[in-house]
Design a protein around this motif. Structure first.
Motif, short mmCIF file in Angstrom:
data_model
loop_
_atom_site.label_atom_id
_atom_site.label_comp_id
_atom_site.label_asym_id
_atom_site.label_seq_id
_atom_site.Cartn_x
_atom_site.Cartn_y
_atom_site.Cartn_z
N UNK A 26 1.03 -1.48 0.12
CA UNK A 26 0.14 -0.13 -0.14
C UNK A 26 0.79 1.46 0.04
N UNK A 27 0.44 3.06 0.70
CA UNK A 27 1.12 3.50 -0.04
C UNK A 27 2.15 3.54 1.34
N UNK A 28 3.17 4.11 1.29
CA UNK A 28 3.97 4.48 2.20
C UNK A 28 4.81 5.78 1.89
N UNK A 29 4.57 6.31 3.35
CA UNK A 29 4.85 7.83 3.32
C UNK A 29 6.24 7.95 3.75
N UNK A 30 7.56 9.45 3.73
CA UNK A 30 8.22 9.90 4.34
C UNK A 30 8.31 11.35 4.52
N UNK A 31 8.20 11.62 5.89
CA UNK A 31 8.04 13.12 5.94
C UNK A 31 9.68 13.83 6.69
N UNK A 86 5.98 6.63 -7.82
CA UNK A 86 7.35 6.34 -6.77
C UNK A 86 7.35 8.29 -7.02
N UNK A 87 7.15 9.40 -5.96
CA UNK A 87 7.43 10.71 -6.02
C UNK A 87 8.78 10.67 -5.00
N UNK A 88 9.29 12.50 -4.83
CA UNK A 88 9.76 12.48 -3.96
C UNK A 88 9.95 14.11 -4.11
N UNK A 105 9.03 10.98 1.22
CA UNK A 105 8.06 10.48 -0.17
C UNK A 105 7.05 9.45 0.18
N UNK A 106 6.96 9.55 -1.03
CA UNK A 106 5.61 9.16 -1.42
C UNK A 106 5.39 7.73 -1.66
N UNK A 107 5.67 5.95 -2.24
CA UNK A 107 4.91 5.55 -2.75
C UNK A 107 4.64 4.41 -2.78
N UNK A 108 4.38 3.35 -3.77
CA UNK A 108 3.46 2.07 -3.35
C UNK A 108 4.39 1.04 -3.20
N UNK A 109 3.62 -0.02 -2.33
CA UNK A 109 4.20 -1.26 -2.32
C UNK A 109 3.59 -2.46 -3.20
N UNK A 110 3.38 -3.26 -3.07
CA UNK A 110 2.57 -5.00 -3.37
C UNK A 110 3.73 -5.87 -3.04
N UNK A 111 3.41 -6.57 -1.68
CA UNK A 111 4.23 -7.70 -1.05
C UNK A 111 5.63 -6.69 -0.97
N UNK A 112 5.80 -5.75 -0.30
CA UNK A 112 6.94 -5.09 0.25
C UNK A 112 7.94 -4.65 -1.26
#
Length: 111
Positions: free
Chosen positions: A59-64, A85-87, A72-79
């Motif tokens: 699902x969605x992963x976000x770093x601040x 993927x945006x930065x 960053x915002x990116x998506x993962x499917x089974x890791x």
């Protein structure tokens, strides 16, 4: 969906093993975990959010940044990275945008 502070993961979630991508699998009250694990800077501000689906990192992963702006915002499917993927820089300007499919970068749109 529930949110869990990363400091409480071992108290709340049951570690159920490692998936094929090398990521942890978690269970919550006997069921695969669906929710978000958050971590925080020492200042108490949100550092990142990791979404889990059916026990797997997915699902969605976000770093601040510590200033509160998204890094960053990116998506993962089974890791594995899958989708956009945006930065951004610390001022909130988009500096990178790419597309991923099952862990492989397929296109760079910016940066």
């Amino acid at each position: 969906m529930i949110r869990i502070d990363d400091k409480d993961v071992e108290k709340i979630l049951e570690f159920a093993g490692i998936d094929n991508a090398g990521g942890p699998i978690y269970r919550y009250q006997g069921y695969p975990f669906n929710g978000i694990i958050e971590s925080f800077y020492s200042s108490g501000k949100l550092q990142d959010e990791a979404e889990y689906t059916d026990g797997h990192l997915g699902g969605v992963q976000r770093e601040y940044y510590e200033n509160g702006k998204i890094r960053e915002e990116y998506y993962k499917y089974f890791a594995k990275p899958h989708g956009h993927w945006k930065e951004w820089d610390e001022d909130g300007i988009l500096i990178h945008h790419s597309i991923w499919k099952e862990g492989q970068k397929t296109e760079t749109l910016l940066g």
